[in-house]
Scaffold this active site. Structure first.
Site, PDB file in Angstrom:
ATOM      1  N   CYS A  52       3.948   1.622   2.501  1.00  0.00           N
ATOM      2  CA  CYS A  52       2.631   1.049   2.225  1.00  0.00           C
ATOM      3  C   CYS A  52       1.869   2.003   1.304  1.00  0.00           C
ATOM      4  CB  CYS A  52       1.884   0.853   3.544  1.00  0.00           C
ATOM      5  SG  CYS A  52       0.225   0.164   3.365  1.00  0.00           S
ATOM      6  N   LEU A  53       1.185   1.437   0.313  1.00  0.00           N
ATOM      7  CA  LEU A  53       0.420   2.265  -0.613  1.00  0.00           C
ATOM      8  C   LEU A  53      -0.681   3.059   0.090  1.00  0.00           C
ATOM      9  CD1 LEU A  53       0.108  -0.190  -3.649  1.00  0.00           C
ATOM     10  CD2 LEU A  53       1.647   1.779  -3.419  1.00  0.00           C
ATOM     11  N   GLY A 112       2.804  -5.229  -3.443  1.00  0.00           N
ATOM     12  CA  GLY A 112       1.769  -6.015  -2.799  1.00  0.00           C
ATOM     13  C   GLY A 112       0.529  -5.164  -2.622  1.00  0.00           C
ATOM     14  N   GLN A 116      -7.421  -2.506   0.882  1.00  0.00           N
ATOM     15  CA  GLN A 116      -6.814  -1.283   0.357  1.00  0.00           C
ATOM     16  C   GLN A 116      -7.567  -0.733  -0.853  1.00  0.00           C
ATOM     17  OE1 GLN A 116      -2.674  -3.112   0.424  1.00  0.00           O
ATOM     18  NE2 GLN A 116      -2.236  -0.957   0.876  1.00  0.00           N
ATOM     19  N   HIS A 129       3.299  -8.520   5.404  1.00  0.00           N
ATOM     20  CA  HIS A 129       2.711  -7.175   5.394  1.00  0.00           C
ATOM     21  C   HIS A 129       1.276  -7.236   4.851  1.00  0.00           C
ATOM     22  CE1 HIS A 129       3.020  -2.668   4.727  1.00  0.00           C
ATOM     23  NE2 HIS A 129       1.999  -2.983   3.948  1.00  0.00           N
ATOM     24  N   GLU A 130       1.101  -7.953   3.734  1.00  0.00           N
ATOM     25  CA  GLU A 130      -0.235  -8.046   3.128  1.00  0.00           C
ATOM     26  C   GLU A 130      -1.195  -8.865   3.982  1.00  0.00           C
ATOM     27  OE1 GLU A 130      -0.841  -5.903   0.957  1.00  0.00           O
ATOM     28  OE2 GLU A 130       1.248  -5.465   0.523  1.00  0.00           O
ATOM     29  N   HIS A 156      -2.684  -6.810   6.673  1.00  0.00           N
ATOM     30  CA  HIS A 156      -3.807  -5.982   6.201  1.00  0.00           C
ATOM     31  C   HIS A 156      -5.136  -6.719   6.338  1.00  0.00           C
ATOM     32  CE1 HIS A 156      -2.425  -2.173   4.584  1.00  0.00           C
ATOM     33  NE2 HIS A 156      -1.434  -2.759   3.934  1.00  0.00           N
TER      34      HIS A 156
END
Length: 163
Positions: A90-91, A46, A51, A132-133, A136
């Protein structure tokens, strides 16, 4: 299509509430394509626009396994149900993992890249990734929800046990 650099913590943009998308054009389509390429190149499932430095309500999720890529523009959670605790990463937080409690089920209303409204229902891992996304897009980081941090060795041991 291009691979864009992923913004890592700490960076103010990651805690910024994103603006709604009002224009559905080629620029948005290019952003979605770039987000997909960036996510795949980073081995993610995701990615949210902040991000990669864009403070607009755009996120994607791709669990692979022959499933269609989920593109969410201006997503709104309309229903949740159940609860489960699982390890997340998480990235934007390389090599950081923790147990997070999230709903098991989610129903979301969002727009696609052409602006058409659609509804999506998801459970389990897919619901977790979607939530999660969406977090963000509201400047909420998974670290604010971590119940217990998990080190990389613990994760690797679990994977070996499952194999």
């Amino acid at each position: 299509m291009a691979i864009r650099p992923i913004i890592t913590h700490p960076n103010e943009i990651l805690t910024t509430k994103c603006k709604e998308v009002e224009v559905f054009d080629e620029k948005l389509a290019t952003l979605l394509d770039d987000m997909y390429d960036t996510m795949i190149a980073s081995d993610g499932i995701g990615l949210a626009a902040p991000q990669i430095g864009e403070t607009i309500q755009v996120a994607i999720v791709d669990l692979g396994e022959g499933q269609e890529v989920i593109e969410m523009i201006n997503p709104e959670v309309v229903e949740i149900g159940g609860s489960e605790i699982e390890v997340e990463g998480c990235l934007s937080f390389p090599n950081l993992y923790g147990e997070v409690e999230r709903p098991f089920y989610v129903k979301v209303e969002a727009q696609d890249r052409d602006g058409a409204l659609y509804e999506l229902e998801a459970e389990d891992y897919e619901a977790r990734a979607i939530l999660h996304e969406i977090d963000h897009l509201h400047g909420i980081l998974f670290t604010s929800k971590i119940i217990r941090y998990v080190d990389i060795e613990e994760l690797e041991n679990e994977e070996e046990e499952e194999a």
